[in-house]
Design a protein around this motif. Structure first.
Motif, PDB file in Angstrom:
ATOM      1  N   MET A 124       1.710  -4.658 -38.966  1.00 18.36           N
ATOM      2  CA  MET A 124       1.900  -5.300 -37.617  1.00 18.36           C
ATOM      3  C   MET A 124       1.869  -6.506 -37.579  1.00 18.36           C
ATOM      4  O   MET A 124       1.228  -7.485 -38.406  1.00 18.36           O
ATOM      5  N   THR A 125       2.816  -7.294 -36.720  1.00 22.68           N
ATOM      6  CA  THR A 125       3.022  -8.511 -36.801  1.00 22.68           C
ATOM      7  C   THR A 125       1.987  -9.256 -36.057  1.00 22.68           C
ATOM      8  O   THR A 125       1.250  -8.712 -35.350  1.00 22.68           O
ATOM      9  N   ALA A 126       2.117 -10.632 -36.468  1.00 22.27           N
ATOM     10  CA  ALA A 126       0.942 -11.364 -35.554  1.00 22.27           C
ATOM     11  C   ALA A 126       1.118 -11.531 -34.264  1.00 22.27           C
ATOM     12  O   ALA A 126       0.047 -11.409 -33.734  1.00 22.27           O
ATOM     13  N   VAL A 127       2.484 -11.643 -33.764  1.00 17.23           N
ATOM     14  CA  VAL A 127       2.549 -11.690 -32.140  1.00 17.23           C
ATOM     15  C   VAL A 127       1.886 -10.429 -31.628  1.00 17.23           C
ATOM     16  O   VAL A 127       1.217 -10.417 -30.569  1.00 17.23           O
ATOM     17  N   LEU A 128       2.257  -9.184 -32.239  1.00 16.42           N
ATOM     18  CA  LEU A 128       1.855  -7.908 -31.664  1.00 16.42           C
ATOM     19  C   LEU A 128       0.319  -7.836 -31.825  1.00 16.42           C
ATOM     20  O   LEU A 128      -0.282  -7.453 -30.799  1.00 16.42           O
ATOM     21  N   THR A 129      -0.204  -8.264 -32.699  1.00 14.63           N
ATOM     22  CA  THR A 129      -1.768  -8.204 -32.892  1.00 14.63           C
ATOM     23  C   THR A 129      -2.544  -9.023 -31.815  1.00 14.63           C
ATOM     24  O   THR A 129      -3.505  -8.879 -30.899  1.00 14.63           O
ATOM     25  N   ASP A 130      -1.690 -10.383 -31.649  1.00 14.64           N
ATOM     26  CA  ASP A 130      -2.469 -11.073 -30.539  1.00 14.64           C
ATOM     27  C   ASP A 130      -2.140 -10.584 -29.004  1.00 14.64           C
ATOM     28  O   ASP A 130      -3.058 -10.721 -28.462  1.00 14.64           O
ATOM     29  N   LEU A 131      -1.178  -9.909 -29.042  1.00 13.50           N
ATOM     30  CA  LEU A 131      -0.819  -9.356 -27.459  1.00 13.50           C
ATOM     31  C   LEU A 131      -1.893  -8.282 -27.389  1.00 13.50           C
ATOM     32  O   LEU A 131      -2.385  -8.095 -26.405  1.00 13.50           O
ATOM     33  N   ILE A 132      -2.069  -7.471 -28.395  1.00 11.00           N
ATOM     34  CA  ILE A 132      -3.146  -6.259 -28.251  1.00 11.00           C
ATOM     35  C   ILE A 132      -4.319  -7.105 -27.835  1.00 11.00           C
ATOM     36  O   ILE A 132      -4.942  -6.610 -27.097  1.00 11.00           O
ATOM     37  N   SER A 133      -4.899  -7.992 -28.450  1.00 12.41           N
ATOM     38  CA  SER A 133      -6.226  -8.541 -28.217  1.00 12.41           C
ATOM     39  C   SER A 133      -6.203  -9.152 -26.954  1.00 12.41           C
ATOM     40  O   SER A 133      -7.314  -8.950 -26.164  1.00 12.41           O
ATOM     41  N   ASP A 134      -4.930  -9.934 -26.707  1.00 12.64           N
ATOM     42  CA  ASP A 134      -4.685 -10.603 -25.095  1.00 12.64           C
ATOM     43  C   ASP A 134      -5.178  -9.236 -24.135  1.00 12.64           C
ATOM     44  O   ASP A 134      -5.834  -9.666 -22.831  1.00 12.64           O
ATOM     45  N   LEU A 135      -4.591  -8.312 -24.257  1.00 13.44           N
ATOM     46  CA  LEU A 135      -4.316  -7.295 -23.248  1.00 13.44           C
ATOM     47  C   LEU A 135      -5.627  -6.732 -23.178  1.00 13.44           C
ATOM     48  O   LEU A 135      -6.150  -6.390 -21.967  1.00 13.44           O
ATOM     49  N   LYS A 136      -6.457  -6.405 -24.230  1.00 13.46           N
ATOM     50  CA  LYS A 136      -7.840  -5.742 -24.392  1.00 13.46           C
ATOM     51  C   LYS A 136      -8.653  -6.791 -23.473  1.00 13.46           C
ATOM     52  O   LYS A 136      -9.914  -6.275 -22.924  1.00 13.46           O
ATOM     53  N   LEU A 137      -8.529  -7.817 -23.681  1.00  9.10           N
ATOM     54  CA  LEU A 137      -9.417  -8.847 -22.977  1.00  9.10           C
ATOM     55  C   LEU A 137      -9.070  -8.996 -21.751  1.00  9.10           C
ATOM     56  O   LEU A 137     -10.274  -8.985 -20.823  1.00  9.10           O
ATOM     57  N   LEU A 138      -7.973  -8.791 -21.213  1.00  9.25           N
ATOM     58  CA  LEU A 138      -7.709  -8.893 -19.828  1.00  9.25           C
ATOM     59  C   LEU A 138      -8.130  -7.700 -18.774  1.00  9.25           C
ATOM     60  O   LEU A 138      -8.613  -7.829 -17.751  1.00  9.25           O
ATOM     61  N   ARG A 139      -8.285  -6.399 -19.568  1.00  7.16           N
ATOM     62  CA  ARG A 139      -8.902  -5.233 -18.817  1.00  7.16           C
ATOM     63  C   ARG A 139     -10.159  -5.376 -18.409  1.00  7.16           C
ATOM     64  O   ARG A 139     -10.639  -4.524 -17.644  1.00  7.16           O
ATOM     65  N   LYS A 140     -10.841  -6.134 -19.001  1.00  6.94           N
ATOM     66  CA  LYS A 140     -12.347  -6.175 -18.714  1.00  6.94           C
ATOM     67  C   LYS A 140     -12.687  -6.683 -17.357  1.00  6.94           C
ATOM     68  O   LYS A 140     -11.639  -7.157 -16.693  1.00  6.94           O
ATOM     69  N   GLY A 141     -13.885  -6.165 -16.767  1.00  9.25           N
ATOM     70  CA  GLY A 141     -14.254  -6.533 -15.520  1.00  9.25           C
ATOM     71  C   GLY A 141     -13.452  -6.240 -14.398  1.00  9.25           C
ATOM     72  O   GLY A 141     -12.989  -4.979 -14.387  1.00  9.25           O
ATOM     73  N   ARG A 142     -12.886  -7.119 -13.774  1.00 12.34           N
ATOM     74  CA  ARG A 142     -12.135  -6.897 -12.500  1.00 12.34           C
ATOM     75  C   ARG A 142     -10.650  -6.871 -12.872  1.00 12.34           C
ATOM     76  O   ARG A 142      -9.617  -6.732 -12.018  1.00 12.34           O
ATOM     77  N   GLY A 143     -10.327  -6.962 -14.203  1.00 10.79           N
ATOM     78  CA  GLY A 143      -8.823  -6.928 -14.647  1.00 10.79           C
ATOM     79  C   GLY A 143      -8.007  -8.153 -14.058  1.00 10.79           C
ATOM     80  O   GLY A 143      -8.504  -9.240 -14.125  1.00 10.79           O
ATOM     81  N   LEU A 144      -6.889  -7.884 -13.566  1.00 11.83           N
ATOM     82  CA  LEU A 144      -6.145  -8.908 -13.052  1.00 11.83           C
ATOM     83  C   LEU A 144      -6.879  -9.640 -11.733  1.00 11.83           C
ATOM     84  O   LEU A 144      -6.335 -10.733 -11.422  1.00 11.83           O
ATOM     85  N   PHE A 145      -7.824  -9.268 -11.352  1.00 12.12           N
ATOM     86  CA  PHE A 145      -8.382  -9.798 -10.252  1.00 12.12           C
ATOM     87  C   PHE A 145      -9.786 -10.503 -10.395  1.00 12.12           C
ATOM     88  O   PHE A 145     -10.606 -10.882  -9.798  1.00 12.12           O
ATOM     89  N   VAL A 146     -10.048 -10.660 -11.660  1.00 15.10           N
ATOM     90  CA  VAL A 146     -11.120 -11.584 -12.115  1.00 15.10           C
ATOM     91  C   VAL A 146     -10.719 -13.039 -11.645  1.00 15.10           C
ATOM     92  O   VAL A 146      -9.738 -13.575 -11.522  1.00 15.10           O
ATOM     93  N   SER A 147     -11.886 -13.716 -11.241  1.00 16.75           N
ATOM     94  CA  SER A 147     -11.709 -14.889 -10.493  1.00 16.75           C
ATOM     95  C   SER A 147     -11.132 -15.940 -11.377  1.00 16.75           C
ATOM     96  O   SER A 147     -10.338 -16.783 -10.995  1.00 16.75           O
ATOM     97  N   ARG A 148     -11.681 -16.254 -12.737  1.00 20.30           N
ATOM     98  CA  ARG A 148     -11.125 -17.226 -13.684  1.00 20.30           C
ATOM     99  C   ARG A 148      -9.838 -16.497 -14.405  1.00 20.30           C
ATOM    100  O   ARG A 148      -9.962 -16.420 -15.521  1.00 20.30           O
ATOM    101  N   ILE A 149      -8.912 -16.072 -13.944  1.00 18.63           N
ATOM    102  CA  ILE A 149      -7.954 -15.462 -14.477  1.00 18.63           C
ATOM    103  C   ILE A 149      -7.209 -16.452 -15.314  1.00 18.63           C
ATOM    104  O   ILE A 149      -6.866 -16.053 -16.568  1.00 18.63           O
ATOM    105  N   ASP A 150      -7.432 -17.831 -15.150  1.00 14.79           N
ATOM    106  CA  ASP A 150      -6.683 -18.891 -16.105  1.00 14.79           C
ATOM    107  C   ASP A 150      -7.305 -18.853 -17.573  1.00 14.79           C
ATOM    108  O   ASP A 150      -6.767 -19.192 -18.521  1.00 14.79           O
ATOM    109  N   GLU A 151      -8.619 -18.324 -17.587  1.00  9.19           N
ATOM    110  CA  GLU A 151      -9.357 -18.206 -18.792  1.00  9.19           C
ATOM    111  C   GLU A 151      -9.411 -16.911 -19.444  1.00  9.19           C
ATOM    112  O   GLU A 151      -9.500 -16.991 -20.665  1.00  9.19           O
TER     113      GLU A 151
END
Length: 330
Positions: free
Chosen positions: A1-28
């Motif tokens: 698995m490439t580093a880019v793919l690994t990083d994207l999976i990690s980023d997406l799993k982080l984004l799904r937490k809480g309110r997902g796209l509607f988290v208040s501090r989405i920039d973080e």
């Protein structure tokens, strides 16, 4: 698995937490690699980040199988009815829609995230790739189909462009060099260029701001000589994230050998060797996909000679000796 793919999976799993796209501090919440593939800049505010990421994820999700698409649309709160405050609430909603238990829904979401990351990875910059900011706009997605099973070959082209500047009101569109007629299906007003370059200018319905996308579709009828030229290429004037190219042959005249090639200097088309062999399916069609296309380079399909198919009278051999001509798309 490439580093880019690994990083994207990690980023997406982080984004799904809480309110997902509607988290208040989405920039973080949006990771560095996800920012890159979604063209998020340091100057973007929370609303713009949410719009960019939501639009890209929604677009890429369309490429997934229905069950995985449903799962990720719920997981990230993209679907309107999935804008729930807790991730577990969205898992339960996905389970209900899939008619499965929550544990199975979680597996579907994980599978969907892996597939989504694979699609998104195609938009990660590669060494030597031309940055989008080098032009006023770029192609996010280009789909081209060449139909050779008719009296006059036709090209159907669908593309999504993205503005790299504010107030983009007109873009240049270069059509296949062999085109004898061009029809715009939707996307603005097509006007012949006033300069000496072949092609058209597309006046957009309304100006695009930086990062906004726009869809258009057109059809070009080609001269009959396309039947005798055993290749079809695209030479781009603007960066392109993905190109999906399909060629439909006459079922009575399916070439004996078909190859795809990419990143070739146009002047070398006649002498270029190598490529990847592909095979026509039962409908006499082949498909090739390219990513991170560089302006000025050729990408396409070449075939050798035709073999007789069912019902062929033996007269279906394609001439393969002529010097290549460039078929361009901006």
């Amino acid at each position: 698995m490439t580093a880019v793919l690994t990083d994207l999976i990690s980023d997406l799993k982080l984004l799904r937490k809480g309110r997902g796209l509607f988290v208040s501090r989405i920039d973080e919440r949006v990771g560095t690699t996800l920012r890159t593939v979604c063209d998020v800049t340091d100057s973007d505010g929370p609303a713009e980040i949410r719009n960019k990421v939501g639009e890209r994820l929604g677009s890429w999700a369309k490429k997934l199988p229905p069950d995985l698409r449903l799962a990720v649309m719920a997981a990230f709160a993209i679907a309107p009815d999935a804008r729930l405050p807790l991730y577990q609430d969205r898992v339960n909603l996905a389970a209900q829609k899939l008619n499965r238990d929550p544990r199975t829904a979680r597996r579907r979401i994980d599978d969907g995230i892996h597939h989504l990351a694979q699609v998104a990875a195609a938009f990660a910059p590669r060494p030597g790739a031309v940055p989008h900011g080098a032009t006023r706009w770029h192609n996010e997605e280009l789909r081209v189909t060449l139909a050779l099973d008719r009296d006059r070959p036709e090209v159907l082209e669908q593309r999504r462009i993205v503005a790299d500047v504010d107030d983009l009101s007109e873009v240049d569109i270069t059509v296949p060099g062999a085109a004898i007629a061009v029809d715009l299906f939707h996307g603005g007003t097509l006007v012949p260029r006033t300069d000496r370059r072949p092609g058209y200018s597309l006046r957009l319905p309304e100006p695009l701001q930086h990062g906004q996308s726009h869809d258009l579709a057109l059809r070009a009828k080609l001269g009959r000589d396309q039947h005798t030229r055993p290749w079809f290429v695209r030479v781009l004037e603007h960066p392109c994230a993905t190109l999906d190219l399909r060629v439909r042959f006459d079922r009575r005249r399916v070439p004996a050998r078909i190859i795809t090639f990419e990143h070739v200097q146009p002047r070398d088309l006649g002498s270029a060797t190598g490529g990847v062999t592909v095979y026509a399916d039962a409908a006499a069609e082949v498909q090739a996909s390219f990513t991170d296309l560089a302006p000025g380079m050729a990408y396409g399909v070449r075939w050798d000679v035709a073999r007789a198919g069912r019902g062929d009278d033996g007269a279906g051999v394609l001439a393969a000796r002529a010097r290549p001509r460039r078929d361009q798309a901006s």
